[in-house]
Design an enzyme around this catalytic site. Structure first.
Site, PDB file in Angstrom:
ATOM      1  N   ASN A 106      16.197 -66.863  69.006  1.00 24.26           N
ATOM      2  CA  ASN A 106      15.729 -67.870  68.056  1.00 24.26           C
ATOM      3  C   ASN A 106      14.681 -67.210  67.156  1.00 24.26           C
ATOM      4  O   ASN A 106      13.545 -66.983  67.577  1.00 24.26           O
ATOM      5  CB  ASN A 106      15.125 -69.067  68.802  1.00 24.26           C
ATOM      6  CG  ASN A 106      14.509 -70.088  67.862  1.00 24.26           C
ATOM      7  OD1 ASN A 106      14.784 -70.091  66.662  1.00 24.26           O
ATOM      8  ND2 ASN A 106      13.670 -70.953  68.394  1.00 24.26           N
ATOM      9  N   LYS A 132      13.220 -68.344  64.546  1.00 21.04           N
ATOM     10  CA  LYS A 132      12.252 -69.282  63.966  1.00 21.04           C
ATOM     11  C   LYS A 132      12.101 -68.997  62.454  1.00 21.04           C
ATOM     12  O   LYS A 132      13.089 -68.624  61.808  1.00 21.04           O
ATOM     13  CB  LYS A 132      10.933 -69.224  64.725  1.00 21.04           C
ATOM     14  CG  LYS A 132      11.132 -69.464  66.232  1.00 21.04           C
ATOM     15  CD  LYS A 132       9.860 -69.675  66.997  1.00 21.04           C
ATOM     16  CE  LYS A 132      10.182 -69.901  68.466  1.00 21.04           C
ATOM     17  NZ  LYS A 132       8.972 -70.216  69.253  1.00 21.04           N
ATOM     18  N   HIS A 185      14.297 -78.479  69.933  1.00 23.14           N
ATOM     19  CA  HIS A 185      13.301 -77.459  70.276  1.00 23.14           C
ATOM     20  C   HIS A 185      11.921 -78.102  70.305  1.00 23.14           C
ATOM     21  O   HIS A 185      11.619 -79.027  69.531  1.00 23.14           O
ATOM     22  CB  HIS A 185      13.329 -76.316  69.268  1.00 23.14           C
ATOM     23  CG  HIS A 185      12.544 -75.118  69.692  1.00 23.14           C
ATOM     24  ND1 HIS A 185      11.173 -75.048  69.538  1.00 23.14           N
ATOM     25  CD2 HIS A 185      12.915 -73.961  70.276  1.00 23.14           C
ATOM     26  CE1 HIS A 185      10.745 -73.890  70.006  1.00 23.14           C
ATOM     27  NE2 HIS A 185      11.784 -73.199  70.455  1.00 23.14           N
ATOM     28  N   GLU A 240      12.517 -75.066  78.359  1.00 22.24           N
ATOM     29  CA  GLU A 240      11.399 -74.346  77.747  1.00 22.24           C
ATOM     30  C   GLU A 240      10.101 -75.092  78.031  1.00 22.24           C
ATOM     31  O   GLU A 240       9.783 -76.069  77.360  1.00 22.24           O
ATOM     32  CB  GLU A 240      11.610 -74.182  76.237  1.00 22.24           C
ATOM     33  CG  GLU A 240      12.175 -75.411  75.522  1.00 22.24           C
ATOM     34  CD  GLU A 240      12.040 -75.319  74.019  1.00 22.24           C
ATOM     35  OE1 GLU A 240      12.145 -74.224  73.480  1.00 22.24           O
ATOM     36  OE2 GLU A 240      11.803 -76.376  73.397  1.00 22.24           O
ATOM     37  N   GLY A 275       5.065 -69.226  72.841  1.00 21.34           N
ATOM     38  CA  GLY A 275       4.134 -68.639  71.890  1.00 21.34           C
ATOM     39  C   GLY A 275       2.730 -68.469  72.425  1.00 21.34           C
ATOM     40  O   GLY A 275       1.808 -68.140  71.682  1.00 21.34           O
ATOM     41  N   SER A 312       8.512 -67.391  76.299  1.00 18.69           N
ATOM     42  CA  SER A 312       7.858 -66.076  76.365  1.00 18.69           C
ATOM     43  C   SER A 312       8.602 -65.088  77.258  1.00 18.69           C
ATOM     44  O   SER A 312       8.003 -64.387  78.065  1.00 18.69           O
ATOM     45  CB  SER A 312       6.398 -66.219  76.826  1.00 18.69           C
ATOM     46  OG  SER A 312       5.647 -66.972  75.897  1.00 18.69           O
TER      47      SER A 312
END
Length: 247
Positions: free
Chosen positions: A9, A11, A95, A167, A173, A208
């Site tokens: 992904n 982003k 997401h 997730e 992040g 992560s």
């Protein structure tokens, strides 16, 4: 599932030059991902470029979001029909950044899931809890509610052979990552809730994932691969994660 799946992904990152460089590096190193399903999800402007560069390879292309509507006066939106038209196979729905930054609730996510399937796209449904919810011991309740929104709208069969990415929001992040045991526990809960007979979902861990922790996550019984964020922007790191999925 017979083989792991690793999805990048990207982003809101990239340029035409960066996309070209990254995808050429992935193609050149594709032997490192042999036996692993691989896909990338670039930003909208680079989807057609990615589809073109990856033609003839086994690397799939997905989008990061889609609209509920198929067409109309919806300025700034992109429909599933458009994504399928340019050659996308996958699309991420729900997401955590869409849920938290843009206010997408589970009812809207379920409608997006349905819209994706109606256009022949494979939705990657993201579910997961905030740090406060984990600390309160409500992880399973939160995840169940997110899953139930799709089940209620689309029926029991909708998730039985789906792609679902767990997730933990607190690990996206932040540099934090759920322990393999924490990831396995939630994945097992998800599988138990939505599996129907011989049909069982493909469960990806997202939060992560890096080359140095991927192997420990991927060996867990109910972890079928990963939804990779920042590490997917580095070809060597992404391929190292794919290698970890082979073992």
């Amino acid at each position: 599932m017979s083989r792991k799946l690793v999805v990048g992904n990207w982003k809101m990152h990239g340029s035409r030059a960066q996309v070209g460089e990254l995808l050429e590096a992935l193609k050149a190193g594709s032997a490192r991902a042999q036996g692993v399903g691989v896909a990338v999800c670039p930003p909208f402007p680079y989807l057609a470029q990615a589809v073109g560069l990856l033609a003839g390879t086994d690397i799939g292309v997905g989008a990061q979001n889609l609209a509920v509507e198929t067409a109309g006066a919806y300025t700034g939106e992109v429909s599933g029909e458009m994504l399928a038209d340019v050659g996308c196979r996958y699309v991420i729905v729900g997401h955590s950044e869409r849920r938290t930054l843009y206010g997408e609730d589970s009812a809207l996510v379920a409608r997006k899931y349905k819209a994706a399937t109606e256009q022949g796209l494979v939705p990657i449904l993201c579910v997961g809890e905030q740090l406060s919810e984990r600390e309160a011991g409500t992880t399973e309740q939160v995840v169940a509610a997110q899953l139930d929104a799709v089940l209620d709208l689309c029926g029991e069969a909708a998730l039985a052979s789906a792609l679902i990415a767990y997730e933990p929001v607190w690990a996206i992040g932040t540099g934090k990552v759920a322990t393999p045991e924490q990831a396995q526990a939630v994945h097992a809960f998800i599988r138990g809730r939505v599996a129907r007979g011989a049909d069982t979902p493909t469960l990806l861990y997202g939060g992560s994932v890096k080359p140095d922790n991927a192997a420990g996550l991927f060996v867990q019984q109910d972890v079928d691969g990963g939804l990779i964020g920042g590490a997917s922007l580095d070809a060597d790191h992404f391929l190292a994660i794919c290698e970890a999925a082979r073992s």
